[in-house]
Design a protein around this motif. Structure first.
Motif, PDB file in Angstrom:
ATOM      1  N   VAL A  24      16.009   7.816 -12.588  1.00 15.63           N
ATOM      2  CA  VAL A  24      15.836   6.370 -12.826  1.00 15.63           C
ATOM      3  C   VAL A  24      16.881   5.939 -12.533  1.00 15.63           C
ATOM      4  N   VAL A  26      18.748   2.171 -14.491  1.00 20.24           N
ATOM      5  CA  VAL A  26      18.582   1.121 -15.470  1.00 20.24           C
ATOM      6  C   VAL A  26      19.726   0.073 -15.081  1.00 20.24           C
ATOM      7  N   THR A  48      24.522   2.460 -10.089  1.00 14.10           N
ATOM      8  CA  THR A  48      23.835   2.004 -11.043  1.00 14.10           C
ATOM      9  C   THR A  48      23.796   2.864 -12.277  1.00 14.10           C
ATOM     10  N   GLY A  50      22.295   5.725 -14.147  1.00 15.87           N
ATOM     11  CA  GLY A  50      21.067   6.372 -14.083  1.00 15.87           C
ATOM     12  C   GLY A  50      21.290   8.139 -13.687  1.00 15.87           C
ATOM     13  N   VAL A  60      11.310   5.937 -19.028  1.00 13.46           N
ATOM     14  CA  VAL A  60      11.880   4.992 -20.169  1.00 13.46           C
ATOM     15  C   VAL A  60      13.043   5.657 -20.808  1.00 13.46           C
ATOM     16  N   ALA A  63      16.051   6.567 -18.953  1.00 15.13           N
ATOM     17  CA  ALA A  63      16.967   5.506 -18.730  1.00 15.13           C
ATOM     18  C   ALA A  63      17.626   5.208 -20.190  1.00 15.13           C
ATOM     19  N   ALA A  67      21.961   5.559 -19.942  1.00 19.27           N
ATOM     20  CA  ALA A  67      22.853   4.355 -20.526  1.00 19.27           C
ATOM     21  C   ALA A  67      23.763   4.856 -21.458  1.00 19.27           C
ATOM     22  N   VAL A  77      14.792  -1.294 -22.259  1.00 18.28           N
ATOM     23  CA  VAL A  77      14.280  -1.162 -20.864  1.00 18.28           C
ATOM     24  C   VAL A  77      13.323  -2.274 -20.782  1.00 18.28           C
ATOM     25  N   PHE A 106      14.908   0.127 -13.327  1.00 21.76           N
ATOM     26  CA  PHE A 106      14.455  -0.570 -14.377  1.00 21.76           C
ATOM     27  C   PHE A 106      15.441  -1.773 -14.595  1.00 21.76           C
ATOM     28  N   ASP A 107      14.978  -3.111 -15.138  1.00 22.28           N
ATOM     29  CA  ASP A 107      15.800  -3.886 -15.471  1.00 22.28           C
ATOM     30  C   ASP A 107      16.114  -3.596 -17.012  1.00 22.28           C
ATOM     31  N   GLY A 108      17.291  -3.976 -17.541  1.00 19.11           N
ATOM     32  CA  GLY A 108      17.591  -3.860 -18.927  1.00 19.11           C
ATOM     33  C   GLY A 108      18.117  -4.745 -19.551  1.00 19.11           C
TER      34      GLY A 108
END
Length: 138
Positions: A24, A26, A48, A50, A60, A63, A67, A77, A106-108
């Motif tokens: 993943v 994020v 990024t 991840g 999810v 992610a 972070a 997420v 994913f956007d976060g």
């Protein structure tokens, strides 16, 4: 955290052979439209947030965990931005391990914590605007 115990056990059996791993990324965005990136300790390049999905972990959950581990922040997420894989996501690590990642991006939204590198996997944290992404060594 570095290499997970699960992957370490696999590496004991297969050595540096290619592993295809689910992973993943994020992308925490701020109100100014900037994304939070990390500078990796092993390569010195920006990336990024991840990493690999652990056994029995949802993407999810992975992610959120990454972070926390890499940037010291809690994220909410959001939507799936992309699913990527292929030759450009194949990595040979400095120790010779080869991995091909198939990654859900994913956007976060940052919800808690002050971004900071973990000092192990990450050595720097930075908010980067869309116009500056092309200049970042990733």
């Amino acid at each position: 955290m570095g290499i997970s115990p699960f992957i370490a056990r696999l590496r004991e059996r297969i050595g540096h052979e290619l592993l295809v791993l689910p992973s993943v990324a994020v992308l925490p965005w701020d109100s100014a439209g900037r994304v939070l990136l990390v500078r990796l300790a092993d390569t010195g390049r920006w990336a990024t947030i991840g990493g690999a999905v652990e056994p029995d972990e949802s993407p999810v959950e992975a992610a959120i965990r990454e972070a926390e581990e890499e940037a010291g922040v809690t994220v909410e997420v959001g939507r799936v931005r992309a699913v990527v894989g292929g030759p450009e996501f194949r990595i040979r690590y400095p120790n010779g391990d080869e991995t091909s990642y198939v990654s859900i991006v994913f956007d976060g939204l940052l919800t808690a914590g002050e971004p900071a590198p973990d000092g192990d996997e990450t050595i720097e944290i930075g908010w980067v605007g869309p116009s500056n992404l092309i200049e970042v060594d990733m």
